[in-house]
Design an enzyme around this catalytic site. Structure first.
Site, PDB file in Angstrom:
ATOM      1  N   ASP A 132       0.839  -1.197   0.000  1.00  0.00           N
ATOM      2  CA  ASP A 132       0.000   0.000   0.000  1.00  0.00           C
ATOM      3  C   ASP A 132       0.879   1.253   0.000  1.00  0.00           C
ATOM      4  O   ASP A 132       1.972   1.253   0.552  1.00  0.00           O
ATOM      5  CB  ASP A 132      -0.897   0.033   1.241  1.00  0.00           C
ATOM      6  CG  ASP A 132      -2.086  -0.898   1.124  1.00  0.00           C
ATOM      7  OD1 ASP A 132      -2.373  -1.346   0.004  1.00  0.00           O
ATOM      8  OD2 ASP A 132      -2.726  -1.174   2.158  1.00  0.00           O
ATOM      9  N   ARG A 182      -2.227  -0.810  -8.328  1.00  0.00           N
ATOM     10  CA  ARG A 182      -3.546  -0.317  -7.943  1.00  0.00           C
ATOM     11  C   ARG A 182      -3.482   1.210  -8.064  1.00  0.00           C
ATOM     12  O   ARG A 182      -2.647   1.867  -7.440  1.00  0.00           O
ATOM     13  CB  ARG A 182      -3.882  -0.701  -6.505  1.00  0.00           C
ATOM     14  CG  ARG A 182      -5.244  -0.177  -6.026  1.00  0.00           C
ATOM     15  CD  ARG A 182      -5.376  -0.287  -4.515  1.00  0.00           C
ATOM     16  NE  ARG A 182      -5.145  -1.653  -4.058  1.00  0.00           N
ATOM     17  CZ  ARG A 182      -4.585  -1.946  -2.886  1.00  0.00           C
ATOM     18  NH1 ARG A 182      -4.165  -0.999  -2.082  1.00  0.00           N
ATOM     19  NH2 ARG A 182      -4.426  -3.211  -2.531  1.00  0.00           N
TER      20      ARG A 182
END
Length: 305
Positions: A132, A182
């Site tokens: 992330d 992402r």
């Protein structure tokens, strides 16, 4: 008014006193609507249910900004346990993690040691791990670590945030790694020196990033609940002859449930981001900041019997 609301919740997300109270009283104040429980065992039935509905998952053990070597190693062990549980329960799930939870702010040696431990186990079990993205001050270090580890492990992805000025250039830098990315708008409070302030500019940049990464031939996860962004991706793929197995839509657990199922029915891959753990407070507040309507979840949770 929306900007004020966003800044208010971002301010609350960094409040240490409220974070301690949140850990004490658990997820009863509405967070259980968007968090999968305080342990991975509690999340397993939810993942199975999502899988039965045709939804794929990525799980995240919540927590960041670890400042002790012992805690960072414990976080790494939790990730390993999660990967092993995913395999043993035959769950259709990936794992997401934050480098600050694994020692990024302590030493590069520590975070690399923990990441290699996790990725070796993930490779053995065929589980993909996504790093992330955190705030802009850690963006460069995160991408450097990603590029180094991507040379050793194929089953690794990371995140690019469209509100940062640097993101378009970052895509160019990552191109040679055949990245699994992402692409999201971003959820941290950032200075106008590094990030777009206007929502319209953040949205337009996300569209540019989606187009560039797809046209570069790289698998792309579009992390958005925005109908316009979803439609843009669909139309782009159709216009450019990009197959549905070249990208996916990612949405947060508890958000846009009907939209998620509809996309699956249309033949698109949809992955649900399912966080779990005791350190849910900061994540919860950032979700409130992203979308004021999310406050309704908290209010409902307070009065639910």
């Amino acid at each position: 008014m929306e900007a004020i609301s966003k800044n208010f919740f971002l301010f609350l997300s960094n409040n240490k006193l409220l974070d301690r109270l949140a850990k004490r009283y658990g997820t009863r104040f509405g967070a259980d609507k968007i968090v999968g429980g305080e342990t991975f065992s509690q999340a397993i039935p939810l993942i199975k249910e999502l899988n039965r509905d045709g939804l794929q998952v990525t799980v995240d053990h919540l927590g960041e900004f670890v400042n002790s070597k012992k805690e960072a190693k414990e976080r790494a062990k939790e990730c390993v346990y999660t990967i092993q549980a995913i395999a043993s329960h035959q769950l259709n799930s990936e794992v997401s993690l934050k480098l600050t939870s694994l020692g990024l702010d302590i030493s590069e040696e520590l975070v690399m040691e923990n990441m290699r431990l996790i990725l070796q186990v993930a490779e053995q079990h065929g589980v993909t791990v996504t790093i992330d993205m955190e705030d802009s001050s850690r963006c460069g270090a995160t991408l450097d670590i990603y590029k180094t580890l991507k040379e050793e492990y194929e089953n690794l992805g990371t995140v690019i945030q469209s509100y940062l000025f640097r993101s378009d250039e970052d895509l160019d830098t990552l191109d040679e790694t055949n990245p699994y990315l992402r692409l999201v708008k971003g959820a941290y409070k950032e200075s106008g020196k590094v990030a777009y302030a206007e929502k319209s500019m953040v949205d337009e940049n996300l569209k540019r990033l989606i187009k560039k990464n797809l046209l570069n031939g790289h698998y792309t996860a579009v992390g958005s609940h925005d109908d316009a962004m979803i439609q843009y991706t669909k139309e782009l793929a159709e216009e450019q002859g990009i197959s549905k197995d070249q990208f996916e839509f990612q949405m947060l657990y508890g958000m846009r449930n009907e939209t998620q199922k509809k996309l699956v029915q249309e033949g698109y891959t949809v992955r649900v981001y399912l966080p779990y753990g005791e350190d849910w407070y900061g994540y919860f507040m950032r979700r409130m900041a992203e979308r004021p309507a999310n406050v309704a979840f908290a209010v409902k949770g307070i009065f639910k019997k």
